[in-house]
Design a protein around this motif. Sequence first.
Motif, PDB file in Angstrom:
ATOM      1  N   ILE A 208       8.398  -7.245 -20.402  1.00  0.00           N
ATOM      2  CA  ILE A 208       8.025  -6.056 -19.772  1.00  0.00           C
ATOM      3  C   ILE A 208       8.219  -5.327 -21.850  1.00  0.00           C
ATOM      4  O   ILE A 208       9.078  -5.861 -22.592  1.00  0.00           O
ATOM      5  CB  ILE A 208       9.574  -5.799 -19.187  1.00  0.00           C
TER       6      ILE A 208
ATOM      7  N   PRO B  56      25.376  -4.390 -21.419  1.00  0.00           N
ATOM      8  CA  PRO B  56      24.802  -4.771 -22.531  1.00  0.00           C
ATOM      9  C   PRO B  56      24.022  -5.742 -21.599  1.00  0.00           C
ATOM     10  O   PRO B  56      23.600  -5.624 -20.763  1.00  0.00           O
ATOM     11  CB  PRO B  56      25.706  -6.394 -22.545  1.00  0.00           C
TER      12      PRO B  56
ATOM     13  N   GLY C 186      22.759  -3.003 -12.403  1.00  0.00           N
ATOM     14  CA  GLY C 186      23.847  -2.112 -11.667  1.00  0.00           C
ATOM     15  C   GLY C 186      25.482  -1.655 -11.677  1.00  0.00           C
ATOM     16  O   GLY C 186      26.009  -2.946 -12.835  1.00  0.00           O
TER      17      GLY C 186
ATOM     18  N   ARG D  61      35.850  -0.130 -18.132  1.00  0.00           N
ATOM     19  CA  ARG D  61      35.334  -1.085 -18.510  1.00  0.00           C
ATOM     20  C   ARG D  61      36.180  -2.344 -19.646  1.00  0.00           C
ATOM     21  O   ARG D  61      35.853  -3.478 -19.236  1.00  0.00           O
ATOM     22  CB  ARG D  61      33.725  -0.756 -18.355  1.00  0.00           C
TER      23      ARG D  61
ATOM     24  N   GLY E 220      15.904 -10.513 -24.202  1.00  0.00           N
ATOM     25  CA  GLY E 220      16.211 -10.004 -24.696  1.00  0.00           C
ATOM     26  C   GLY E 220      17.551  -9.468 -25.625  1.00  0.00           C
ATOM     27  O   GLY E 220      17.344 -10.201 -27.163  1.00  0.00           O
ATOM     28  N   GLU E 221      18.717  -9.270 -25.093  1.00  0.00           N
ATOM     29  CA  GLU E 221      20.113  -9.441 -26.717  1.00  0.00           C
ATOM     30  C   GLU E 221      20.619 -10.755 -25.676  1.00  0.00           C
ATOM     31  O   GLU E 221      22.082 -10.891 -25.663  1.00  0.00           O
ATOM     32  CB  GLU E 221      20.526  -8.444 -26.621  1.00  0.00           C
ATOM     33  N   ALA E 222      20.330 -11.854 -24.558  1.00  0.00           N
ATOM     34  CA  ALA E 222      21.309 -13.658 -24.254  1.00  0.00           C
ATOM     35  C   ALA E 222      22.219 -13.119 -24.146  1.00  0.00           C
ATOM     36  O   ALA E 222      23.506 -13.402 -24.259  1.00  0.00           O
ATOM     37  CB  ALA E 222      20.674 -13.908 -25.751  1.00  0.00           C
ATOM     38  N   THR E 223      22.245 -12.013 -23.241  1.00  0.00           N
ATOM     39  CA  THR E 223      24.107 -11.866 -22.835  1.00  0.00           C
ATOM     40  C   THR E 223      23.561 -12.029 -21.261  1.00  0.00           C
ATOM     41  O   THR E 223      24.579 -11.748 -20.634  1.00  0.00           O
ATOM     42  CB  THR E 223      23.988  -9.870 -22.728  1.00  0.00           C
ATOM     43  N   ASN E 224      22.671 -12.138 -20.832  1.00  0.00           N
ATOM     44  CA  ASN E 224      22.434 -12.579 -19.318  1.00  0.00           C
ATOM     45  C   ASN E 224      22.142 -13.997 -18.670  1.00  0.00           C
ATOM     46  O   ASN E 224      21.513 -14.490 -17.311  1.00  0.00           O
ATOM     47  CB  ASN E 224      22.061 -11.739 -18.258  1.00  0.00           C
TER      48      ASN E 224
ATOM     49  N   SER F  38      19.287  -4.905 -23.224  1.00  0.00           N
ATOM     50  CA  SER F  38      17.998  -4.436 -23.485  1.00  0.00           C
ATOM     51  C   SER F  38      17.482  -3.547 -22.702  1.00  0.00           C
ATOM     52  O   SER F  38      17.464  -3.522 -21.414  1.00  0.00           O
ATOM     53  CB  SER F  38      16.857  -5.282 -24.488  1.00  0.00           C
TER      54      SER F  38
ATOM     55  N   ILE G 122      11.114 -15.823 -22.212  1.00  0.00           N
ATOM     56  CA  ILE G 122      11.666 -14.272 -23.289  1.00  0.00           C
ATOM     57  C   ILE G 122      13.373 -13.946 -23.469  1.00  0.00           C
ATOM     58  O   ILE G 122      13.736 -14.355 -21.969  1.00  0.00           O
ATOM     59  CB  ILE G 122      10.695 -13.787 -21.761  1.00  0.00           C
TER      60      ILE G 122
HETATM   61  C1  LIG Z   1      30.166  -8.119 -20.133  1.00  0.00           C
HETATM   62  C2  LIG Z   1      29.301  -7.926 -19.836  1.00  0.00           C
HETATM   63  C3  LIG Z   1      28.596  -7.274 -18.662  1.00  0.00           C
HETATM   64  C4  LIG Z   1      27.607  -6.927 -17.770  1.00  0.00           C
HETATM   65  N1  LIG Z   1      27.813  -6.248 -17.131  1.00  0.00           N
HETATM   66  C5  LIG Z   1      26.977  -5.992 -16.222  1.00  0.00           C
HETATM   67  C6  LIG Z   1      26.844  -5.081 -14.721  1.00  0.00           C
HETATM   68  O1  LIG Z   1      28.033  -4.203 -15.235  1.00  0.00           O
HETATM   69  N2  LIG Z   1      26.077  -5.547 -14.486  1.00  0.00           N
HETATM   70  C7  LIG Z   1      24.798  -5.489 -14.756  1.00  0.00           C
HETATM   71  O2  LIG Z   1      23.503  -5.624 -13.850  1.00  0.00           O
HETATM   72  N3  LIG Z   1      24.743  -6.826 -15.824  1.00  0.00           N
HETATM   73  C8  LIG Z   1      25.691  -6.653 -16.658  1.00  0.00           C
HETATM   74  N4  LIG Z   1      25.664  -7.593 -16.799  1.00  0.00           N
HETATM   75  C9  LIG Z   1      24.269  -8.498 -17.686  1.00  0.00           C
HETATM   76  C10 LIG Z   1      23.678  -8.374 -18.244  1.00  0.00           C
HETATM   77  O3  LIG Z   1      24.129  -7.096 -19.310  1.00  0.00           O
HETATM   78  C11 LIG Z   1      22.367  -7.773 -17.548  1.00  0.00           C
HETATM   79  O4  LIG Z   1      21.474  -8.557 -17.083  1.00  0.00           O
HETATM   80  C12 LIG Z   1      20.935  -7.212 -19.020  1.00  0.00           C
HETATM   81  O5  LIG Z   1      20.143  -6.605 -18.584  1.00  0.00           O
HETATM   82  C13 LIG Z   1      20.902  -8.354 -19.784  1.00  0.00           C
HETATM   83  O6  LIG Z   1      19.940  -7.545 -21.403  1.00  0.00           O
HETATM   84  P1  LIG Z   1      19.699  -9.013 -22.148  1.00  0.00           P
HETATM   85  O7  LIG Z   1      18.708  -8.070 -22.494  1.00  0.00           O
HETATM   86  O8  LIG Z   1      20.855  -9.314 -22.758  1.00  0.00           O
HETATM   87  O9  LIG Z   1      18.255 -10.290 -21.219  1.00  0.00           O
HETATM   88  P2  LIG Z   1      19.006 -11.882 -21.126  1.00  0.00           P
HETATM   89  O10 LIG Z   1      19.827 -11.772 -20.996  1.00  0.00           O
HETATM   90  O11 LIG Z   1      17.993 -11.871 -22.542  1.00  0.00           O
HETATM   91  O12 LIG Z   1      17.489 -11.704 -20.634  1.00  0.00           O
HETATM   92  C14 LIG Z   1      18.345 -11.626 -19.406  1.00  0.00           C
HETATM   93  C15 LIG Z   1      16.447 -12.168 -17.918  1.00  0.00           C
HETATM   94  O13 LIG Z   1      15.548 -11.305 -18.179  1.00  0.00           O
HETATM   95  C16 LIG Z   1      14.528 -11.972 -18.640  1.00  0.00           C
HETATM   96  N5  LIG Z   1      14.086 -10.640 -20.475  1.00  0.00           N
HETATM   97  C17 LIG Z   1      14.851 -10.129 -20.961  1.00  0.00           C
HETATM   98  N6  LIG Z   1      14.184  -9.541 -21.780  1.00  0.00           N
HETATM   99  C18 LIG Z   1      12.775  -9.292 -20.866  1.00  0.00           C
HETATM  100  C19 LIG Z   1      11.283  -9.172 -20.895  1.00  0.00           C
HETATM  101  N7  LIG Z   1      11.378  -8.028 -22.615  1.00  0.00           N
HETATM  102  N8  LIG Z   1      10.115  -9.047 -20.067  1.00  0.00           N
HETATM  103  C20 LIG Z   1      10.554  -9.768 -19.378  1.00  0.00           C
HETATM  104  N9  LIG Z   1      11.873 -10.364 -19.006  1.00  0.00           N
HETATM  105  C21 LIG Z   1      13.010  -9.991 -20.130  1.00  0.00           C
HETATM  106  C22 LIG Z   1      14.979 -13.165 -19.583  1.00  0.00           C
HETATM  107  O14 LIG Z   1      13.868 -14.262 -19.476  1.00  0.00           O
HETATM  108  C23 LIG Z   1      16.107 -13.615 -18.911  1.00  0.00           C
HETATM  109  O15 LIG Z   1      15.508 -13.984 -17.605  1.00  0.00           O
HETATM  110  C24 LIG Z   1      27.460  -8.229 -17.753  1.00  0.00           C
HETATM  111  C25 LIG Z   1      27.254  -9.141 -18.805  1.00  0.00           C
HETATM  112  C26 LIG Z   1      28.073  -8.694 -19.677  1.00  0.00           C
HETATM  113  C27 LIG Z   1      28.306  -9.957 -20.987  1.00  0.00           C
END
Ligand SMILES: Cc1cc2nc3c(=O)[nH]c(=O)nc-3n(C[C@H](O)[C@H](O)[C@H](O)COP(=O)(O)OP(=O)(O)OC[C@H]3O[C@@H](n4cnc5c(N)ncnc54)[C@H](O)[C@@H]3O)c2cc1C
Length: 332
Positions: free
Chosen positions: A169, A110, A122, A215, A49-53, A112, A47
């Motif tokens: 989710i 960053p 956080g 930031r 979202g925006e692949a940022t973690n 979803s 699964i």
């Molecule tokens: C420059 C930068 C700064 C950041 N700063 C912070 C910060 O200050 N605080 C912080 O907490 N994080 C931070 N992060 C991390 C990131 O922003 C968060 O973890 C964010 O929630 C990831 O969202 P995403 O949609 O990209 O998830 P993804 O990277 O796509 O997925 C992350 C995880 O969630 C799961 N997932 C995604 N969407 C769903 C869904 N709909 N249902 C079930 N599982 C799902 C995926 O399988 C994976 O395990 C930062 C990242 C970057 C690149």
Amino acid sequence: MIIDKNISLKNSFGINASSNICLTLESEECIDELTYFLNNKSYKKLIIGEATNILLPENFEGVIIKNNILNISIISKDEVIVGGGVNWDYFVNWSLENNFYGLENLTLIPGSVGAAPIQNIGAYGVEISKFIKKVRFYDFIDKQIKEFTQNDCNFSYRKSIFQDMDILILSVCFKFVPGDLVTSYDSINDYLNTNNIKPSDLTPIKLSNIIKKIRLDRLPDYTKIPNVGSFFKNPILNKADLNLEKLDIKKLITWDLGNGMIKIGAARLIELVKDKIPKDVNVDLYKNHALVLINKNNATQDDVIQYSSFIQKEVFNTFDINLEIEPIIIDS
Ligand SMILES: Cc1cc2nc3c(=O)[nH]c(=O)nc-3n(C[C@H](O)[C@H](O)[C@H](O)COP(=O)(O)OP(=O)(O)OC[C@H]3O[C@@H](n4cnc5c(N)ncnc54)[C@H](O)[C@@H]3O)c2cc1C
């Protein structure tokens, strides 16, 4: 449901990743089709979202599932339901413009809305869990849509129950609790003092703008310098377990959590050992923030894992502290 074949996976670490199939859900009604699709194939699933973690492999052999549910519905003067596909920062700005206050410290994170509860995002003294009333999700094991209340989610620092579940989710119901602005974080205080701003003059929107500035100064824009944000969690330890022969506590950044527990700033630990970490041509520490690993030259997943293990080893040898990786490392 949209089905795309042989896709390249855009991700914030800039790894050249590909996958056979991507399924995009545009509403909850797509769940039946998704279940039918998965019942008839033996693919591994991921699964996103925006692949940022996440740290992707070069080739993911399986099905990517992406939530693109984009609605925002106002339920009452303090409750809003948001589709999991909505961009988190878009929602923070929307909430402030529509007089729902509380998320100002979580501006510019960053990703979803659907991913945000997974690791209980956080920043600057605030966690999303405080504002979550319910999380609605599809359970791949029971093949049912369910809802968890805030209490069911077992939130703690960068953790939730969802990390141990096989779920997608769909949407999140936010409850905006009245409260004071959170300005106790050191970097916010420094900004206010340097710019002669009194905390009493702040509004949620002014605070959000200040956090944006802090930031942007401190963290790299992943569209220009690929990264996944903080690469390690700040370790939380019992004070009694600290090895004070190896640690000069005055050199560290710490937060006293009460009950004998202490949170230690991982960035400072890394800064103190960084000269001992072997250089890598593809991966590096970001110059303004040692907790952020950057892709400087077509790094592969293996390059990043190897570099991060050198950091973990040096921090452990020097301070007796284990650093836990924050982003999810995805197997091929
Ligand atoms: C420059 C930068 C700064 C950041 N700063 C912070 C910060 O200050 N605080 C912080 O907490 N994080 C931070 N992060 C991390 C990131 O922003 C968060 O973890 C964010 O929630 C990831 O969202 P995403 O949609 O990209 O998830 P993804 O990277 O796509 O997925 C992350 C995880 O969630 C799961 N997932 C995604 N969407 C769903 C869904 N709909 N249902 C079930 N599982 C799902 C995926 O399988 C994976 O395990 C930062 C990242 C970057 C690149």
